[in-house]
Motif scaffolding. Sequence first.
Motif, PDB file in Angstrom:
ATOM      1  N   LYS A  59      13.532  18.835 -25.022  1.00 56.55           N
ATOM      2  CA  LYS A  59      12.462  17.838 -25.077  1.00 56.55           C
ATOM      3  C   LYS A  59      12.036  17.369 -23.682  1.00 56.55           C
ATOM      4  CE  LYS A  59      15.439  13.772 -25.777  1.00 56.55           C
ATOM      5  NZ  LYS A  59      15.791  12.694 -26.747  1.00 56.55           N
ATOM      6  N   TRP A  60      12.859  17.666 -22.676  1.00 55.91           N
ATOM      7  CA  TRP A  60      12.499  17.294 -21.308  1.00 55.91           C
ATOM      8  C   TRP A  60      11.851  18.447 -20.556  1.00 55.91           C
ATOM      9  CZ3 TRP A  60      12.630  12.544 -22.114  1.00 55.91           C
ATOM     10  CH2 TRP A  60      13.727  11.868 -22.661  1.00 55.91           C
ATOM     11  N   ALA A  61      11.487  19.518 -21.265  1.00 57.55           N
ATOM     12  CA  ALA A  61      10.884  20.687 -20.614  1.00 57.55           C
ATOM     13  C   ALA A  61       9.640  20.279 -19.829  1.00 57.55           C
ATOM     14  CB  ALA A  61      10.539  21.751 -21.645  1.00 57.55           C
ATOM     15  N   GLY A  62       9.606  20.664 -18.568  1.00 60.10           N
ATOM     16  CA  GLY A  62       8.471  20.361 -17.712  1.00 60.10           C
ATOM     17  C   GLY A  62       8.401  18.942 -17.197  1.00 60.10           C
ATOM     18  N   LYS A  63       9.399  18.122 -17.530  1.00 64.33           N
ATOM     19  CA  LYS A  63       9.334  16.699 -17.171  1.00 64.33           C
ATOM     20  C   LYS A  63      10.340  16.288 -16.098  1.00 64.33           C
ATOM     21  CE  LYS A  63       7.679  15.349 -21.754  1.00 64.33           C
ATOM     22  NZ  LYS A  63       7.906  14.471 -22.940  1.00 64.33           N
ATOM     23  N   ILE A  64      11.251  17.186 -15.732  1.00 65.57           N
ATOM     24  CA  ILE A  64      12.323  16.838 -14.799  1.00 65.57           C
ATOM     25  C   ILE A  64      12.009  17.349 -13.396  1.00 65.57           C
ATOM     26  CG2 ILE A  64      14.763  17.180 -14.235  1.00 65.57           C
ATOM     27  CD1 ILE A  64      15.327  17.443 -17.223  1.00 65.57           C
ATOM     28  N   GLY A  65      12.243  16.514 -12.400  1.00 64.68           N
ATOM     29  CA  GLY A  65      12.061  16.908 -11.010  1.00 64.68           C
ATOM     30  C   GLY A  65      13.374  16.847 -10.247  1.00 64.68           C
ATOM     31  N   LEU A  66      13.641  17.873  -9.442  1.00 61.44           N
ATOM     32  CA  LEU A  66      14.821  17.938  -8.589  1.00 61.44           C
ATOM     33  C   LEU A  66      14.371  18.223  -7.159  1.00 61.44           C
ATOM     34  CD1 LEU A  66      17.077  20.249 -10.851  1.00 61.44           C
ATOM     35  CD2 LEU A  66      16.991  17.741 -10.851  1.00 61.44           C
ATOM     36  N   THR A  67      15.249  18.011  -6.188  1.00 62.35           N
ATOM     37  CA  THR A  67      14.911  18.326  -4.803  1.00 62.35           C
ATOM     38  C   THR A  67      15.957  19.244  -4.190  1.00 62.35           C
ATOM     39  OG1 THR A  67      14.703  17.419  -2.554  1.00 62.35           O
ATOM     40  CG2 THR A  67      16.002  16.146  -4.103  1.00 62.35           C
ATOM     41  N   LEU A 120      20.237  24.704 -17.632  1.00 61.50           N
ATOM     42  CA  LEU A 120      19.238  23.644 -17.502  1.00 61.50           C
ATOM     43  C   LEU A 120      17.880  24.224 -17.139  1.00 61.50           C
ATOM     44  CD1 LEU A 120      18.716  20.523 -17.372  1.00 61.50           C
ATOM     45  CD2 LEU A 120      19.105  20.709 -14.911  1.00 61.50           C
ATOM     46  N   LYS A 121      17.883  25.207 -16.239  1.00 60.36           N
ATOM     47  CA  LYS A 121      16.625  25.844 -15.853  1.00 60.36           C
ATOM     48  C   LYS A 121      15.976  26.532 -17.040  1.00 60.36           C
ATOM     49  CE  LYS A 121      14.650  29.122 -12.543  1.00 60.36           C
ATOM     50  NZ  LYS A 121      14.910  30.001 -11.376  1.00 60.36           N
ATOM     51  N   GLU A 122      16.782  27.220 -17.843  1.00 61.50           N
ATOM     52  CA  GLU A 122      16.242  27.913 -19.015  1.00 61.50           C
ATOM     53  C   GLU A 122      15.702  26.936 -20.050  1.00 61.50           C
ATOM     54  OE1 GLU A 122      19.597  30.177 -20.221  1.00 61.50           O
ATOM     55  OE2 GLU A 122      19.296  31.775 -18.740  1.00 61.50           O
ATOM     56  N   LEU A 123      16.384  25.804 -20.203  1.00 66.29           N
ATOM     57  CA  LEU A 123      15.986  24.827 -21.215  1.00 66.29           C
ATOM     58  C   LEU A 123      14.771  24.003 -20.805  1.00 66.29           C
ATOM     59  CD1 LEU A 123      19.423  23.375 -22.390  1.00 66.29           C
ATOM     60  CD2 LEU A 123      17.738  24.485 -23.864  1.00 66.29           C
ATOM     61  N   THR A 124      14.726  23.571 -19.544  1.00 58.79           N
ATOM     62  CA  THR A 124      13.737  22.559 -19.150  1.00 58.79           C
ATOM     63  C   THR A 124      12.777  22.973 -18.049  1.00 58.79           C
ATOM     64  OG1 THR A 124      15.155  21.525 -17.471  1.00 58.79           O
ATOM     65  CG2 THR A 124      15.425  20.778 -19.754  1.00 58.79           C
ATOM     66  N   GLN A 125      13.056  24.100 -17.379  1.00 63.29           N
ATOM     67  CA  GLN A 125      12.198  24.534 -16.275  1.00 63.29           C
ATOM     68  C   GLN A 125      11.864  23.368 -15.336  1.00 63.29           C
ATOM     69  OE1 GLN A 125      11.161  27.802 -15.524  1.00 63.29           O
ATOM     70  NE2 GLN A 125      12.752  28.221 -17.057  1.00 63.29           N
ATOM     71  N   PRO A 126      12.862  22.777 -14.715  1.00 61.57           N
ATOM     72  CA  PRO A 126      12.600  21.637 -13.831  1.00 61.57           C
ATOM     73  C   PRO A 126      11.727  22.035 -12.643  1.00 61.57           C
ATOM     74  CG  PRO A 126      14.842  22.442 -13.525  1.00 61.57           C
ATOM     75  CD  PRO A 126      14.295  23.158 -14.724  1.00 61.57           C
TER      76      PRO A 126
END
Length: 355
Positions: free
Chosen positions: A169-177, A209-215
């Motif tokens: 449900k957080w796909a495309g919504k998470i940002g990392l640095t 996490l990358k597969e699930l949400t594509q941060p």
Amino acid sequence: MTKTDLTLSGAPSRRAVLGALGAGAAVLAAPRLARAQEGTLVVSNWGGDWNERTIRFVEAPLVESRGIKIVRDLGMEPERKAKLIAEKRLKRGTIDVIHINEGDSVELNAQDVLSDIDFSKVPNYADVVPALKSKPFFVPWLYSGVTIIYNKDKVPNPPKSYEELWDKKWAGKIGLTNQLYFNYIMMAGLIKGGNVTNTEQGKERLIQLKELTQPRIYAAHQQLGAGLVNGEVDIAVNYKARGLQWANDGAPLAIQYPTEGAIAVMFGAALPKRAPSPDLANIYFNAMLDRKAMAGLAGASFYAPANSKAELSDELRAKVDFTAAQAAALKFPDYAHVAKNTAEWLEWWNKNIAR
């Protein structure tokens, strides 16, 4: 930047006592510390607003006012660390004080370029939170934790834990640095009952996490903050202090402390072994830990102060610091483990996550 600036070209557990007050009353400065001083002090530090706050709250009022001339050697930590290591072969170095984070201090100490500090010559060190006094070669200054920062207008029910980020449900919504790559590896290792050295499983979980949400991956803190503000992402995993800074600028952001316990980050300073002016460096360290200076820094940067007696208002302390339960739950990285693996982790991150 002034004309003097240089820019580089190239017992109880720690967490259990973090909320405790520093032991004893404030120690009075020795007479020789109180007299006007002369000499030049070379300070290696980050540039930008970090350096500006250092000048405003520490260097100008508490060091330069005593007649000590500060030469500022500014740059990012990889270049500044490399310079210090390169000076290892010299009989006399060029740097008196280096601003670094706790992890870098462990790495540099392993390189045999840092001296243990005589804290009897740094009176304000007596008031440092006991749990932060873990290394004889490092002066704790400001600290925070890796938390979940979210847009409260768009995310009414934010993740309560690191583990809850692993959800489609957080796909495309998470940002990392990229700047926090090793924190994310530790974060992923920490979930499901793990710990901060469970990093091989952490790498596997980050791929999940990358597969699930594509941060969305940002180059640096500033870009991540901009992405959060302009709506590119709704959730960021970053220092609590950074979230408070962005919220202070007007963004509708809130902070969620993860139930696993936030991964701690601490900034401070160290004394190079070949420092030309170690006595002046001790005066500088004492100024860093001044109660009033620490209050000003906390109000400007939103990092929690290492000095337990910093003169913060109740409102500001509640904002920037952690509750007793949160402080006890902070997860301090095993920096010996980090130093041993960080080069491999960065290569892995760039190949598997950042691209």
